[in-house]
Design an enzyme around this catalytic site. Structure first.
Site, PDB file in Angstrom:
ATOM      1  N   LYS A   1       0.327   3.679  -2.894  1.00 20.01           N
ATOM      2  CA  LYS A   1      -0.840   4.522  -2.862  1.00 20.01           C
ATOM      3  C   LYS A   1      -0.233   6.007  -2.682  1.00 20.01           C
ATOM      4  CE  LYS A   1      -4.722   2.081  -0.621  1.00 20.01           C
ATOM      5  NZ  LYS A   1      -4.070   0.618  -0.164  1.00 20.01           N
TER       6      LYS A   1
ATOM      7  N   SER B   1       0.826  -1.163   0.020  1.00 22.64           N
ATOM      8  CA  SER B   1       0.054  -0.061  -0.093  1.00 22.64           C
ATOM      9  C   SER B   1       0.792   1.276   0.021  1.00 22.64           C
ATOM     10  CB  SER B   1      -0.832   0.091   1.243  1.00 22.64           C
ATOM     11  OG  SER B   1      -2.143  -0.784   1.225  1.00 22.64           O
TER      12      SER B   1
ATOM     13  N   SER C   1      -5.511   3.361   4.464  1.00 22.68           N
ATOM     14  CA  SER C   1      -5.175   2.689   3.541  1.00 22.68           C
ATOM     15  C   SER C   1      -6.215   1.892   2.665  1.00 22.68           C
ATOM     16  CB  SER C   1      -3.902   1.499   3.886  1.00 22.68           C
ATOM     17  OG  SER C   1      -3.138   1.033   2.749  1.00 22.68           O
TER      18      SER C   1
END
Length: 430
Positions: free
Chosen positions: A138, A135, A190
């Protein structure tokens, strides 16, 4: 198996089903379970033999199996010269001359410690090793979204948003959310559901991934190929501790991103009941808490981003300010033992703050661009970072990623050409 949503959020240390309509302080990405007590004793991974120069370690599940009729992309090319300087071509621990011993209990296979004001790399381990970012990728989606989307635009959640695989902030069908709230869910918790909602506004998952990869290339993150907007593993997924440091260094200069990662709690909307389910109930709003423990437990912490999949293991980026210095740390291929990733990051940040600013091993600011019609190469200067207050950056302040680094020409003809042409991101050529 991925760390899945399971329709649950954390409230006061317990899990509850979203169907029950309970409100409270929520963090949407539960921490993976601690390793079993019978696991082998911890040893710091040895990367001296350069095992990840070309590609990450083999996947442990089927997440990277190509779809029927497709093939996995070839690994990203390895630059002939190490990006950031010759010393960063090493695969083991890289320290400046005269540095004290590293702190103990660092489980990450690769990491980079850098000065976010000067762009100098202070120390590293396997900085260009290829690992899966989980993540932490991101950050690229956030930068693309901040560049293209209006944060005040209101969108309606879809079933596809709500059913996105993996960790979730808690978007529901027919719920209404501003893009700012989606960004909060993306960065603070997240949320893969938030990633999906943002990606569909960017043209869908494939279009968002294409834009993320184009931005990575523009930043000189040459080890990076993302396969999904959220960071879930997919064919060809790759990044490196150095690339995450470059991306994080860029993101920290965006006032809105800096505000998002520094926000501890924020109110997040609920969503209406499903009229096709007689026993269903409206989901009330709740208080969303940032899932990055460095923010609460480290003096001067600015925030960061967490990540975990079965294939990537633990990944992490974080930053802190002390005595006028701003340092950032990236960790990849890590484990939550013997201490949590944010605690490992804290120890490396302490190590970095103990070093003289003159002790460096490379740079994140070797940004260059070559005019396609000439051999002239130009370099941009690092952008100093301001102090982040406890309240974060000024709400509503925006920053265009594509205008962040204007290219400076070295000759009159080049300058004129750049003035007439569009301003573009500087490219890292090494």
């Amino acid at each position: 198996m991925k760390w899945t949503r399971a329709c649950a959020v954390v409230v006061a240390g317990t899990l509850f089903s979203g169907i029950g309509g309970v409100s409270g302080i929520a963090g949407a990405q539960p921490a993976p379970p601690p390793p079993p007590a019978t696991s082998a004793p911890f040893t710091t991974p040895n990367t001296d033999s350069c095992p990840f120069t070309i590609r990450p370690a083999p996947a442990v599940d089927l997440s990277e199996v190509p779809a029927p009729g497709t093939t996995a992309p070839a690994p990203m090319p390895v630059p002939s010269d190490p990006v950031g300087g010759d010393q960063l071509g090493g695969c083991g621990v890289i320290l400046p001359a005269g540095a004290p011993p590293l702190p103990a209990d660092i489980a990450a296979s690769g990491w980079v410690l850098a000065d976010a004001n000067t762009g100098e790399v202070l120390a590293a381990k396997d900085p260009h090793g290829r690992y899966r970012p989980a993540s932490t990728i991101k950050m690229l989606l956030a930068l693309v979204a901040l560049d293209e989307l209006n944060l005040d635009t209101v969108i309606t959640g879809t079933t596809e948003d709500a059913n996105a695989e993996g960790s979730a902030v808690g978007i529901g069908k027919d719920g209404t959310y501003t893009n700012r709230q989606l960004m909060q869910g993306l960065v603070m918790a997240s949320g893969n559901d938030a990633a999906h909602a943002l990606a569909r506004q960017l043209g869908g998952d494939a279009a968002a991934v294409k834009k993320m990869n184009a931005l990575a290339a523009d930043l000189g993150a040459l080890d990076t190929r993302t396969a999904t907007p959220s960071g879930l593993d997919g064919p060809g997924m790759s990044s490196s501790p150095y690339d995450l440091a470059v991306i994080f260094h860029t993101a920290l200069q965006n006032p809105t991103f800096a505000e998002l990662i520094h926000t501890e709690t924020v109110e997040f909307p609920g969503f209406p009941k499903d009229p096709t389910i007689p026993e269903d109930q409206d989901r009330p709003g709740f208080t969303l808490a940032n899932d990055n423990q460095l923010l609460y437990n480290y003096d001067g912490a600015m925030g960061g981003k967490t990540g975990f999949t079965d294939d990537a293991r633990h990944t992490y980026v974080g930053a802190a300010q002390r005595n006028g210095r701003t340092l950032l740390i990236t960790l990849m291929g890590g484990e939550a033992k013997p201490i949590r990733p944010w605690e490992q990051a804290a120890r490396l940040l302490d190590f970095g703050f103990s070093l003289s600013p003159a002790m460096t091993v490379g740079t994140l600011t070797d940004l260059t661009s070559t005019d396609e019609k000439s051999d002239v190469t130009t370099t941009t200067a690092p952008v100093p970072l301001g102090e982040v207050s406890a309240a974060g950056a000024t709400p509503g302040s925006e920053f265009s990623t594509t205008a962040r680094a204007a290219i400076i020409g070295s000759g009159a003809a080049v300058v004129l050409g750049l003035i007439v042409g569009a301003v573009v991101l500087s490219r890292r050529r090494r």
